[in-house]
Design an enzyme around this catalytic site. Structure first.
Site, PDB file in Angstrom:
ATOM      1  N   ARG A  92      29.831  26.127  21.357  1.00 29.14           N
ATOM      2  CA  ARG A  92      30.392  27.471  21.114  1.00 29.14           C
ATOM      3  C   ARG A  92      31.354  27.509  19.936  1.00 29.14           C
ATOM      4  NH1 ARG A  92      30.813  30.298  26.852  1.00 29.14           N
ATOM      5  NH2 ARG A  92      28.652  30.038  27.434  1.00 29.14           N
ATOM      6  N   ASP A 134      45.332  41.263  29.195  1.00 24.95           N
ATOM      7  CA  ASP A 134      44.346  40.187  28.998  1.00 24.95           C
ATOM      8  C   ASP A 134      44.887  39.236  27.936  1.00 24.95           C
ATOM      9  OD1 ASP A 134      41.154  40.020  29.890  1.00 24.95           O
ATOM     10  OD2 ASP A 134      41.676  38.802  28.139  1.00 24.95           O
TER      11      ASP A 134
HETATM   12  C1  LIG Z   1      35.263  37.722  33.675  1.00 21.61           C
HETATM   13  S1  LIG Z   1      36.547  38.687  32.975  1.00 21.61           S
HETATM   14  C2  LIG Z   1      36.967  39.705  34.366  1.00 21.61           C
HETATM   15  C3  LIG Z   1      37.226  41.152  34.002  1.00 21.61           C
HETATM   16  C4  LIG Z   1      37.515  42.067  35.195  1.00 21.61           C
HETATM   17  N1  LIG Z   1      38.725  41.680  35.867  1.00 21.61           N
HETATM   18  C5  LIG Z   1      36.344  42.102  36.144  1.00 21.61           C
HETATM   19  O1  LIG Z   1      36.403  41.506  37.224  1.00 21.61           O
HETATM   20  O2  LIG Z   1      35.332  42.724  35.810  1.00 21.61           O
HETATM   21  C6  LIG Z   1      37.926  37.521  32.926  1.00 21.61           C
HETATM   22  C7  LIG Z   1      39.023  37.915  31.961  1.00 21.61           C
HETATM   23  O3  LIG Z   1      40.169  37.109  32.224  1.00 21.61           O
HETATM   24  C8  LIG Z   1      40.815  36.840  30.994  1.00 21.61           C
HETATM   25  N2  LIG Z   1      41.668  35.657  31.137  1.00 21.61           N
HETATM   26  C9  LIG Z   1      41.294  34.363  31.301  1.00 21.61           C
HETATM   27  N3  LIG Z   1      42.370  33.567  31.355  1.00 21.61           N
HETATM   28  C10 LIG Z   1      43.461  34.365  31.231  1.00 21.61           C
HETATM   29  C11 LIG Z   1      44.865  34.134  31.214  1.00 21.61           C
HETATM   30  N4  LIG Z   1      45.379  32.902  31.330  1.00 21.61           N
HETATM   31  N5  LIG Z   1      45.689  35.198  31.071  1.00 21.61           N
HETATM   32  C12 LIG Z   1      45.178  36.444  30.965  1.00 21.61           C
HETATM   33  N6  LIG Z   1      43.865  36.738  30.969  1.00 21.61           N
HETATM   34  C13 LIG Z   1      43.011  35.714  31.114  1.00 21.61           C
HETATM   35  C14 LIG Z   1      39.648  36.632  30.028  1.00 21.61           C
HETATM   36  O4  LIG Z   1      40.046  36.815  28.687  1.00 21.61           O
HETATM   37  C15 LIG Z   1      38.629  37.673  30.506  1.00 21.61           C
HETATM   38  O5  LIG Z   1      38.703  38.862  29.770  1.00 21.61           O
END
Ligand SMILES: C[S@@+](CC[C@H](N)C(=O)[O-])C[C@H]1O[C@@H](n2cnc3c(N)ncnc32)[C@H](O)[C@@H]1O
Length: 273
Positions: free
Chosen positions: A36, A143
């Site tokens: 990636r 996020d």
């Molecule tokens: C799979 S998405 C989930 C989106 C939404 N909550 C849903 O369930 O549809 C996971 C999100 O978590 C964010 N994320 C991952 N690690 C994080 C962190 N340490 N702090 C804040 N956001 C985080 C990612 O950037 C991503 O946009």
């Protein structure tokens, strides 16, 4: 030409990402990181992953960290995801409304990705509250990725993601617009104005909140975290939830800790005791 990722380079990324984001990368993830990130190294004109590591740790803006996290994790989301939870919320809402002396609701969508989750919360409330306009509703949507947040802030979505929603919800929530010959759906300002989008790292940024939330959504975010990181984060969420308030996790996520403060109600919904 593909740039190789040596074991000692991968170890550097693993430690850094764990400390900064709480994501624990197993050995098997080495191939994923290499695959990636190769394009990114080429874009930046870098010759090795060691050079990229230096670039990453020297970027104090957090932009590159955010890029790295997006590359190795998923931002997948959708409107009205986890249907059973919205059904549950339909039954819970009357009690929440009845408990309010002031018409004020505060909700945190933690890990909101491109905004479908916080906008769904608003669409849901608009649909179920007859006097929606009279309520002071604020959604904090955070996020770690600036890329997904930019999309969320734009509030502009593909027709294929919006058109399957109930027609009434689409009409009340979106403006249909033509953009470069394509149909897009733009979230209406009266909903957009109720969301505060913020770049926020759930693992390392301080919990600066003065007030509690009526509910917290942290769905499909902790899947990459190890047990300690998850444990600490859940502990911090509980300090922001009043008694009875729900915490929503993703349907594949469950808690084995915090039994004294959070009770499972079903469908990965936990209630603050
Ligand atoms: C799979 S998405 C989930 C989106 C939404 N909550 C849903 O369930 O549809 C996971 C999100 O978590 C964010 N994320 C991952 N690690 C994080 C962190 N340490 N702090 C804040 N956001 C985080 C990612 O950037 C991503 O946009």
């Amino acid at each position: 030409m593909e740039i190789e990722l040596r074991a000692e380079e991968f170890a550097l990324f693993r430690r850094y990402i764990y400390e900064k984001v709480g994501i624990s990368l197993s050995d098997q993830k080495s191939t994923l990181v290499k695959g990636r990130l190769n394009k990114r190294l080429n874009q930046l004109g870098l010759k090795s992953f060691r050079d990229y590591y230096d670039f990453l740790i020297q970027d104090l803006s957090g932009e590159e960290l955010s890029f790295f996290v997006s590359a190795i994790s998923t931002n997948v989301t959708s409107f009205f995801r986890e249907g059973a939870q919205w059904k549950w919320l339909e039954n819970y809402l009357p009690a929440l409304i009845a408990s309010k002396r002031e018409k004020k609701i505060r909700i945190w969508s933690a890990g909101c990705s491109s905004g479908e989750e916080p906008y769904t919360i608003l669409m849901f409330l608009q649909h179920h509250l007859n006097d929606f306009d009279q309520w002071d509703i604020k959604i904090l949507a955070t996020d770690i990725s600036s890329k997904v947040l930019a999309h969320a802030i734009s509030g502009s979505y593909d027709a294929k993601n919006v058109e399957p929603l109930p027609k009434e919800i689409v009409i009340r929530s979106f403006e249909k617009v033509q953009m470069d010959g394509l149909i897009r759906y733009q979230v209406k300002p009266h909903l957009k104005n109720k969301v505060m989008f913020r770049l926020y790292n759930l693992v390392t940024d301080p919990f600066f909140f003065k007030n509690s939330f009526d509910m917290i959504f942290c769905r499909n975010v902790m899947i990459y975290f190890d047990d300690i990181t998850r444990h600490n984060l859940i502990g911090r969420f509980t300090t922001l939830l009043p008694k009875g308030a729900p915490l929503f996790l993703g349907s594949s996520e469950s808690l084995t800790t915090h039994r004294e403060t959070l009770k499972l109600l079903g469908s990965s919904i936990y209630q603050r005791l």
